[in-house]
Design a protein around this motif. Structure first.
Motif, PDB file in Angstrom:
ATOM      1  N   ILE A  89       0.842  -1.193   0.000  1.00 16.56           N
ATOM      2  CA  ILE A  89       0.000   0.000   0.000  1.00 16.56           C
ATOM      3  C   ILE A  89       0.875   1.240   0.000  1.00 16.56           C
ATOM      4  N   ARG A  90       0.569   2.185  -0.872  1.00 20.71           N
ATOM      5  CA  ARG A  90       1.273   3.474  -0.881  1.00 20.71           C
ATOM      6  C   ARG A  90       0.337   4.568  -0.400  1.00 20.71           C
ATOM      7  N   ASP A  91       0.810   5.325   0.564  1.00 22.49           N
ATOM      8  CA  ASP A  91       0.045   6.439   1.128  1.00 22.49           C
ATOM      9  C   ASP A  91       0.940   7.668   1.123  1.00 22.49           C
ATOM     10  N   ASP A  92       0.606   8.654   0.286  1.00 30.02           N
ATOM     11  CA  ASP A  92       1.385   9.887   0.193  1.00 30.02           C
ATOM     12  C   ASP A  92       0.836  10.924   1.163  1.00 30.02           C
ATOM     13  N   ARG A  93       1.759  11.539   1.939  1.00 31.04           N
ATOM     14  CA  ARG A  93       1.369  12.515   2.949  1.00 31.04           C
ATOM     15  C   ARG A  93       2.311  13.712   2.909  1.00 31.04           C
ATOM     16  N   ASN A  94       1.961  14.736   2.155  1.00 29.42           N
ATOM     17  CA  ASN A  94       2.722  15.990   2.147  1.00 29.42           C
ATOM     18  C   ASN A  94       4.215  15.770   1.928  1.00 29.42           C
TER      19      ASN A  94
ATOM     20  N   LEU B 275       4.580   6.660   2.199  1.00 32.84           N
ATOM     21  CA  LEU B 275       4.575   5.559   3.151  1.00 32.84           C
ATOM     22  C   LEU B 275       4.210   4.284   2.403  1.00 32.84           C
ATOM     23  N   LEU B 276       5.156   3.347   2.324  1.00 31.92           N
ATOM     24  CA  LEU B 276       4.929   2.059   1.672  1.00 31.92           C
ATOM     25  C   LEU B 276       4.750   0.994   2.750  1.00 31.92           C
ATOM     26  N   THR B 277       3.645   0.268   2.695  1.00 27.18           N
ATOM     27  CA  THR B 277       3.340  -0.720   3.726  1.00 27.18           C
ATOM     28  C   THR B 277       3.202  -2.102   3.102  1.00 27.18           C
ATOM     29  N   LEU B 278       4.043  -3.034   3.531  1.00 28.66           N
ATOM     30  CA  LEU B 278       3.914  -4.434   3.128  1.00 28.66           C
ATOM     31  C   LEU B 278       2.617  -4.958   3.733  1.00 28.66           C
TER      32      LEU B 278
END
Length: 247
Positions: A6-11, A15-18
């Motif tokens: 999962i990729r979560d972009d924050r400013n 954030l890459l989460t296995l």
């Protein structure tokens, strides 16, 4: 279909989460495929200034999926996993592996391809290749001794011992550890510190460090003088902002 990474972009932070928490984020070809896509996209992004890699659920990752190994994995090419991790390692953005819980063998090879590791105090690390009559092909034999020294790397590889976060920090495998209840806040704080500084400097410094790793000192100093990229496009703005703040 559930995303395996999962990729979560924050400013400015990616954030890459296995994301195989039911399988302790054990690593498969499918997971690496998704990780590689994210890496390629981040490499071209001017908006991303820092990457954090972590695991969902109870741990970072328990390692390479043994079921995949035993039935025979189909990979695009020989060395494809190693190549994927090298692409992550060569990203212009700082990459931090945020490790909690298990981080064994293949997972440790993934974490070592980050610029450095920050550990929760519940993290446990180990290389179990020898336990299964395997040898590393994702980079362990090269990155682990560079991080901890060759004798310590041999000890970990020969014994297949598990070590805790405190020992990982002591030997230089992890940079530091924090209480698990503060882990998320610390990772966010660390990312913000990195993002505050110049993306130009981060990328240029990574290239300098990578190019001169293990070089003789005089050769490295000469490389720095001749190849350092010097002044970034945001230097004047940063100095002006500092001067204004001081008035």
């Amino acid at each position: 279909m559930t995303n395996l990474v999962i990729r979560d972009d924050r400013n400015g932070l990616a954030l890459l989460t296995l994301n195989r928490p039911d399988k302790l984020n054990s690593l498969t070809v499918g997971m690496f495929r998704e990780l590689r896509v994210h890496i390629a996209e981040i490499a071209k992004s001017a908006e991303i200034g820092c990457v954090i890699l972590r695991g969902a659920g109870k741990c970072f990752s328990a390692g390479h999926d043994l079921a995949d190994i035993s039935k025979g994995e189909e990979v695009p090419s020989r060395g494809w996993h190693s190549e994927t991790l090298r692409l992550m390692e060569k990203l212009p953005q700082p990459v931090v592996a945020a490790v909690h819980g298990h981080c064994y063998t293949g997972a440790l090879e993934v974490a070592l391809a980050a610029d450095f590791i920050v550990a929760s105090d519940n993290a446990r690390f180990g290389d179990t290749h020898a336990k299964w009559a395997l040898t590393p092909v994702w980079g362990m034999s090269q990155r682990l001794p560079r991080r901890v020294g060759i004798a310590t790397a041999k000890r970990l590889m020969f014994t297949a011992d598990m070590i805790d976060a405190q020992e990982a920090v002591r030997i230089g495998l992890a940079e530091y550890s924090v209480p698990h209840e503060n882990f998320d806040a610390e990772i966010e704080s660390l990312a913000q510190k990195i993002l505050t500084n110049s993306t130009f400097s981060h990328a240029a410094n990574k290239r300098l460090l990578d190019a001169t790793d293990a070089s003789p000192l005089d050769a490295g100093l000469q490389w720095e003088v001749m190849e350092s990229e010097g002044v970034g496009p945001d230097m004047q703005d940063r100095i002006a902002a500092f001067a204004k703040k001081g008035k």
